[in-house]
Design a protein around this motif. Sequence first.
Motif, PDB file in Angstrom:
ATOM      1  N   MET A   1       0.914  -1.271  -0.074  1.00  0.00           N
ATOM      2  CA  MET A   1      -0.098  -0.117  -0.238  1.00  0.00           C
ATOM      3  C   MET A   1       0.907   1.358  -0.027  1.00  0.00           C
ATOM      4  SD  MET A   1      -2.840   1.316   2.781  1.00  0.00           S
ATOM      5  CE  MET A   1      -3.164  -0.420   3.176  1.00  0.00           C
ATOM      6  N   ARG A   2       0.679   2.133  -0.757  1.00  0.00           N
ATOM      7  CA  ARG A   2       1.246   3.537  -0.861  1.00  0.00           C
ATOM      8  C   ARG A   2       0.734   4.643   0.160  1.00  0.00           C
ATOM      9  NH1 ARG A   2       0.140   2.547  -6.137  1.00  0.00           N
ATOM     10  NH2 ARG A   2      -1.355   4.185  -6.251  1.00  0.00           N
ATOM     11  N   ILE A   3       1.456   4.739   1.466  1.00  0.00           N
ATOM     12  CA  ILE A   3       1.067   5.455   2.695  1.00  0.00           C
ATOM     13  C   ILE A   3       1.637   6.867   2.722  1.00  0.00           C
ATOM     14  CG2 ILE A   3       0.585   5.618   4.990  1.00  0.00           C
ATOM     15  CD1 ILE A   3       0.494   2.510   4.851  1.00  0.00           C
ATOM     16  N   LEU A   4       0.752   7.839   2.604  1.00  0.00           N
ATOM     17  CA  LEU A   4       1.187   9.192   2.798  1.00  0.00           C
ATOM     18  C   LEU A   4       1.298   9.746   4.432  1.00  0.00           C
ATOM     19  CD1 LEU A   4       2.020  11.963   1.962  1.00  0.00           C
ATOM     20  CD2 LEU A   4      -0.119  12.496   1.257  1.00  0.00           C
ATOM     21  N   LEU A   5       2.394   9.802   4.905  1.00  0.00           N
ATOM     22  CA  LEU A   5       2.278  10.330   6.440  1.00  0.00           C
ATOM     23  C   LEU A   5       2.545  11.690   6.663  1.00  0.00           C
ATOM     24  CD1 LEU A   5       2.577   9.407   9.154  1.00  0.00           C
ATOM     25  CD2 LEU A   5       5.124   8.950   8.937  1.00  0.00           C
ATOM     26  N   VAL A   6       1.420  12.366   7.071  1.00  0.00           N
ATOM     27  CA  VAL A   6       1.668  13.731   7.210  1.00  0.00           C
ATOM     28  C   VAL A   6       1.744  14.064   8.869  1.00  0.00           C
ATOM     29  CG1 VAL A   6       0.530  16.098   7.042  1.00  0.00           C
ATOM     30  CG2 VAL A   6      -0.033  14.037   5.666  1.00  0.00           C
ATOM     31  N   GLU A   7       2.989  14.351   9.166  1.00  0.00           N
ATOM     32  CA  GLU A   7       3.653  14.295  10.303  1.00  0.00           C
ATOM     33  C   GLU A   7       4.909  15.271  10.492  1.00  0.00           C
ATOM     34  OE1 GLU A   7       4.247  14.421  14.027  1.00  0.00           O
ATOM     35  OE2 GLU A   7       2.623  12.683  13.905  1.00  0.00           O
ATOM     36  N   ASP A   8       4.751  16.292  11.507  1.00  0.00           N
ATOM     37  CA  ASP A   8       5.904  17.212  11.585  1.00  0.00           C
ATOM     38  C   ASP A   8       6.799  16.860  12.514  1.00  0.00           C
ATOM     39  OD1 ASP A   8       3.989  17.889  13.512  1.00  0.00           O
ATOM     40  OD2 ASP A   8       4.996  19.758  13.748  1.00  0.00           O
ATOM     41  N   ASP A   9       6.663  15.931  13.671  1.00  0.00           N
ATOM     42  CA  ASP A   9       7.384  15.507  14.341  1.00  0.00           C
ATOM     43  C   ASP A   9       8.685  14.518  13.837  1.00  0.00           C
ATOM     44  OD1 ASP A   9       8.657  14.129  16.667  1.00  0.00           O
ATOM     45  OD2 ASP A   9       7.312  14.959  17.888  1.00  0.00           O
ATOM     46  N   PRO A  10       9.727  15.081  13.663  1.00  0.00           N
ATOM     47  CA  PRO A  10      10.798  13.971  12.830  1.00  0.00           C
ATOM     48  C   PRO A  10      10.756  12.676  13.662  1.00  0.00           C
ATOM     49  CG  PRO A  10      11.734  16.428  13.134  1.00  0.00           C
ATOM     50  CD  PRO A  10      10.390  16.106  14.050  1.00  0.00           C
ATOM     51  N   GLY A  11      11.111  12.683  15.030  1.00  0.00           N
ATOM     52  CA  GLY A  11      11.020  11.495  15.610  1.00  0.00           C
ATOM     53  C   GLY A  11       9.851  10.543  15.280  1.00  0.00           C
ATOM     54  N   VAL A  12       8.586  11.038  15.464  1.00  0.00           N
ATOM     55  CA  VAL A  12       7.507  10.100  15.158  1.00  0.00           C
ATOM     56  C   VAL A  12       7.566   9.709  13.754  1.00  0.00           C
ATOM     57  CG1 VAL A  12       4.945  10.047  15.116  1.00  0.00           C
ATOM     58  CG2 VAL A  12       6.012  11.188  16.955  1.00  0.00           C
ATOM     59  N   ARG A  13       7.656  10.747  12.694  1.00  0.00           N
ATOM     60  CA  ARG A  13       7.681  10.574  11.463  1.00  0.00           C
ATOM     61  C   ARG A  13       8.618   9.251  11.085  1.00  0.00           C
ATOM     62  NH1 ARG A  13       8.357  15.419   9.845  1.00  0.00           N
ATOM     63  NH2 ARG A  13      10.747  15.184   9.216  1.00  0.00           N
ATOM     64  N   GLU A  14       9.897   9.193  11.601  1.00  0.00           N
ATOM     65  CA  GLU A  14      10.868   8.270  11.216  1.00  0.00           C
ATOM     66  C   GLU A  14      10.674   7.108  11.894  1.00  0.00           C
ATOM     67  OE1 GLU A  14      14.776   9.639  12.645  1.00  0.00           O
ATOM     68  OE2 GLU A  14      14.648  11.488  11.116  1.00  0.00           O
ATOM     69  N   ALA A  15      10.090   7.116  13.029  1.00  0.00           N
ATOM     70  CA  ALA A  15       9.727   5.579  13.619  1.00  0.00           C
ATOM     71  C   ALA A  15       8.210   5.038  12.878  1.00  0.00           C
ATOM     72  CB  ALA A  15       9.250   5.895  15.411  1.00  0.00           C
ATOM     73  N   LEU A  16       7.494   5.961  12.630  1.00  0.00           N
ATOM     74  CA  LEU A  16       6.449   5.439  11.632  1.00  0.00           C
ATOM     75  C   LEU A  16       6.736   4.880  10.043  1.00  0.00           C
ATOM     76  CD1 LEU A  16       3.326   7.644  12.187  1.00  0.00           C
ATOM     77  CD2 LEU A  16       3.407   5.085  12.722  1.00  0.00           C
ATOM     78  N   GLU A  17       7.668   5.735   9.536  1.00  0.00           N
ATOM     79  CA  GLU A  17       8.157   5.303   8.272  1.00  0.00           C
ATOM     80  C   GLU A  17       8.905   3.868   8.374  1.00  0.00           C
ATOM     81  OE1 GLU A  17      10.830   8.400   7.289  1.00  0.00           O
ATOM     82  OE2 GLU A  17       9.287   9.567   6.321  1.00  0.00           O
ATOM     83  N   LEU A  18       9.719   3.883   9.329  1.00  0.00           N
ATOM     84  CA  LEU A  18      10.380   2.505   9.570  1.00  0.00           C
ATOM     85  C   LEU A  18       9.363   1.365   9.811  1.00  0.00           C
ATOM     86  CD1 LEU A  18      13.010   0.967   9.810  1.00  0.00           C
ATOM     87  CD2 LEU A  18      13.100   1.482  12.057  1.00  0.00           C
ATOM     88  N   GLY A  19       8.580   1.525  10.788  1.00  0.00           N
ATOM     89  CA  GLY A  19       7.760   0.581  10.986  1.00  0.00           C
ATOM     90  C   GLY A  19       6.707   0.060   9.925  1.00  0.00           C
ATOM     91  N   LEU A  20       6.008   1.233   9.149  1.00  0.00           N
ATOM     92  CA  LEU A  20       5.273   0.914   8.073  1.00  0.00           C
ATOM     93  C   LEU A  20       5.874   0.140   6.958  1.00  0.00           C
ATOM     94  CD1 LEU A  20       2.992   4.006   8.153  1.00  0.00           C
ATOM     95  CD2 LEU A  20       2.270   1.563   8.742  1.00  0.00           C
ATOM     96  N   SER A  21       7.273   0.589   6.830  1.00  0.00           N
ATOM     97  CA  SER A  21       8.266   0.197   5.438  1.00  0.00           C
ATOM     98  C   SER A  21       8.523  -1.339   5.859  1.00  0.00           C
ATOM     99  CB  SER A  21       9.509   0.960   5.656  1.00  0.00           C
ATOM    100  OG  SER A  21       9.296   2.210   5.349  1.00  0.00           O
ATOM    101  N   LEU A  22       8.912  -1.690   7.035  1.00  0.00           N
ATOM    102  CA  LEU A  22       9.107  -3.042   7.374  1.00  0.00           C
ATOM    103  C   LEU A  22       7.885  -4.136   7.130  1.00  0.00           C
ATOM    104  CD1 LEU A  22      11.166  -2.631  10.878  1.00  0.00           C
ATOM    105  CD2 LEU A  22      12.066  -3.303   8.343  1.00  0.00           C
ATOM    106  N   GLU A  23       6.704  -3.501   7.115  1.00  0.00           N
ATOM    107  CA  GLU A  23       5.662  -4.155   7.109  1.00  0.00           C
ATOM    108  C   GLU A  23       5.305  -4.504   5.387  1.00  0.00           C
ATOM    109  OE1 GLU A  23       3.630  -6.238   8.969  1.00  0.00           O
ATOM    110  OE2 GLU A  23       5.093  -5.717  10.884  1.00  0.00           O
TER     111      GLU A  23
END
Length: 214
Positions: free
Chosen positions: A1-23
Motif C-alpha cells: 500500500m502507498r501510504i502518505l504520512l503527514v507528521e511534523d515531528d521528525p522522531g514520530v515520522r521516522e519511527a512510523l516510516e520504519l515500522g510501516l516500511s518493514l511491513e
Amino acid sequence: MRILLVEDDPGVREALELGLSLEGHEVRSAASPRAALELLPWAEAVVLDVLLPEGDGFSLLKEIRARSEVPVLMLTALEGVEWRVKGLRAGADDYLVKPYSLQELLARLEALARRARRREEVLAYKDLRLYPRRMEAFRGERRLSLSPKAFLLLKAFLEAPEEVLSKEALMLRVWGEPVEPATLEVHLSVLRKALGEPNPIQTVRGHGYRLFLP
C-alpha cells in the motif's frame, strides 16, 4: 500500500516510516499541508496528524476531501469524543489516539484499504491509474490532463492492457459508432502527448493499437 504520512515531528515520522516500511508498505512523508497536497495523487491511504505547522489537520483534511476520496486515518494526541467527532465530520475515515500500537494502526489502514477497494473501481497498468467514477487518471504521481475522449480512450486501453484493439473497437468504445479514422488519430495523438515518454500506446500495423510497457 502507498501510504502518505503527514507528521511534523521528525522522531514520530521516522519511527512510523520504519515500522510501516518493514511491513512491506511504501511510505512517503510530508511535514506541511502544502507538501502533503503535492503527494496526494500518489497515495492509497493517508495517516494525518492534527497538529501541523502552517495550519491544522482538520483544515488539510477538508482540502484533501475536495480533491480525493483516498482513505484518511487521523493520528493525534487530542483525546475526547468531541475531537473524534470533529475529525469524522471533516471527512476522516478513522481516528486513532496517541499513544497507539503499530499493529493496531496497520490493521486499521488495511481495513480502510479494503473498504476503499470495494467502494471505488480503479484500472491500473504499470505506472498508470484511472478512476472511472472520479474521471481522474494518473501516471505515477502526475495527474493527467485529458479531454473527455482521450480519457475514454485510455479507459479502453486499461480495460484490456497489452491486447491489440482495432480502430473499429476503439471507435465503438469511445464514440459508440464508427467515426472518421482521422478523428480517432487526432484523439490518440492528444492522449499520447498527455502520457509522455516512454509512450505506452503502440501502433500495431494492420491491426490497431495496444497499451504496452516493458
